[in-house]
Design an enzyme around this catalytic site. Structure first.
Site, short mmCIF file in Angstrom:
data_model
loop_
_atom_site.label_atom_id
_atom_site.label_comp_id
_atom_site.label_asym_id
_atom_site.label_seq_id
_atom_site.Cartn_x
_atom_site.Cartn_y
_atom_site.Cartn_z
N CYS A 8 0.62 -1.12 0.16
CA CYS A 8 -0.26 -0.04 -0.08
C CYS A 8 1.00 1.32 -0.24
CB CYS A 8 -0.98 -0.01 1.22
SG CYS A 8 -0.26 -0.32 2.70
N HIS A 22 -1.79 0.74 7.05
CA HIS A 22 -2.13 0.87 5.60
C HIS A 22 -2.36 2.34 5.13
CE1 HIS A 22 -4.47 0.39 2.03
NE2 HIS A 22 -5.72 1.58 2.35
N ASN A 45 -7.52 5.57 -2.81
CA ASN A 45 -7.24 4.44 -1.87
C ASN A 45 -7.17 3.27 -2.92
OD1 ASN A 45 -7.15 2.46 -0.05
ND2 ASN A 45 -8.79 3.43 1.23
#
Length: 353
Positions: free
Chosen positions: A21, A126, A141
């Site tokens: 991520c 994250h 995202n």
């Protein structure tokens, strides 16, 4: 006229792969494939080495140094996670700086979030990016199936919600590299009819849809199989019924043929009552016997058996008729000189004199 969908497609959006991520966050922020896991790993190793050298300054024989060497890296792990220090050093290459959004120093500036350029958010390892492209804000995202449009009004509420959920938010300061989406969306604003879903949710819906479609297909095929089975059973029943009808029809036709044959013999004998009286009585007896056989056990006789019985009947008829046949020189009672020898069928059955 620009296609609004194409405008959305111009936005670079890297989707989640493994635990990378941090890589997706940086590339979505910069709008391009600028960093790879190898690049970020190199930065992480460099940071680890700098930390080791600082710890060594206190003495390589110290307990603190030995403990540091035994601990895993705090800048990366095998899953693909990278620390804020790695992200900060990666952005420094581009002349970009991170400022903690909820810090007292930043909050004292009273800056409206819509006047910023981008934010990086982190919660439980994250990372994801929120960036302005043109005059509009987008949630990039990597866990989403695509970019999510965020209105100016909703941006402040969205950031406040993230803070309440425990996210750490960083403001991006500096000049971001130019990108295609920035140029296109700077000309025309876009509208989003349907918001993107989470990747896991989208896959779950796809799997559920496939399962439902499969179940529906099985139900349809099940119904079709039942219909086919019912049709086959009906066809078999009709075939058996037709066979029964055919057998009954054959037996009925045979009985009628025998009855007509007997009636024909009786009618022929009636024309010669004076000469064939005993034949008539025999014929009536045979007719009575045939009538009894119509409703009795002979209904099931085969055609060959019935033929033999008919032949036997005519043979008996010949034997009874022969003693009463007049000689050729004997005249009939009407004096015509002709001899009435019975029906044509009887003539055919008599042997030649």
């Amino acid at each position: 006229m620009f296609d609004r969908k194409l405008n959305m497609d111009s936005i670079f959006h890297e989707k989640q792969e493994g635990s990378l991520c941090a890589q997706h966050c940086l590339n979505n922020l910069l709008q391009g494939e600028y960093f790879t896991p190898v690049d970020l790993s190199s930065i992480a190793h460099q940071l680890d080495e700098e930390e080791r050298m600082r710890m060594a300054e206190g003495g390589m024989a110290s307990e603190e140094y030995r403990t540091f060497l035994q601990q895993p890296s705090g800048n990366m792990d095998d899953s693909g996670f990278f620390s804020i220090q790695v992200i900060s050093n990666a952005l420094r290459v581009w002349g970009l700086e991170l400022i903690l959004f909820n810090s007292r120093e930043y909050q004292s500036l009273m800056i409206n979030p819509i006047n910023e350029k981008a934010f990086i958010c982190n919660y439980k390892e994250h990372w994801f990016t929120i960036r302005k492209l043109g005059q509009q804000w987008f949630n990039l995202n990597s866990l989403l199936t695509g970019p999510e449009l965020i209105s100016d009004t909703y941006l402040a509420l969205f950031l406040a919600q993230l803070q309440q959920e425990g996210y750490s938010i960083f403001v991006i300061r500096g000049n971001l590299p130019e990108c295609e989406a920035e140029h296109i969306l700077g000309i025309m604003r876009v509208q989003q009819q349907q918001r993107p879903r989470l990747i896991g949710e989208d896959e779950a819906q796809t799997s559920a849809g496939m399962s439902a479609a499969l179940s529906q297909t099985e139900m349809v095929f099940g119904v079709e199989d039942e219909v086919v089975d019912e049709d086959e059973e009906l066809k078999k029943a009709l075939a058996i019924s037709r066979q029964d009808i055919d057998v009954e029809d054959e037996e009925a036709d045979l009985r009628r043929a025998i009855q007509l044959s007997m009636q024909g013999a009786v009618m022929s004998n009636k024309s010669s009552e004076s000469e064939m009286g005993n034949v008539k009585s025999g014929s009536q007896a045979a007719g009575s016997a045939a009538g009894g056989q119509k409703g009795g056990q002979n209904e099931a006789l085969t055609a060959e058996e019935l033929r033999k019985r008919r032949q036997a009947y005519f043979d008996r008829q010949q034997q009874q008729a022969q003693p009463n046949i007049p000689q050729p020189d004997t005249k009939s009672s009407d004096g015509s000189g002709s001899v009435n020898t019975g029906s044509e069928e009887d003539q055919q059955q008599k042997p030649s004199q």
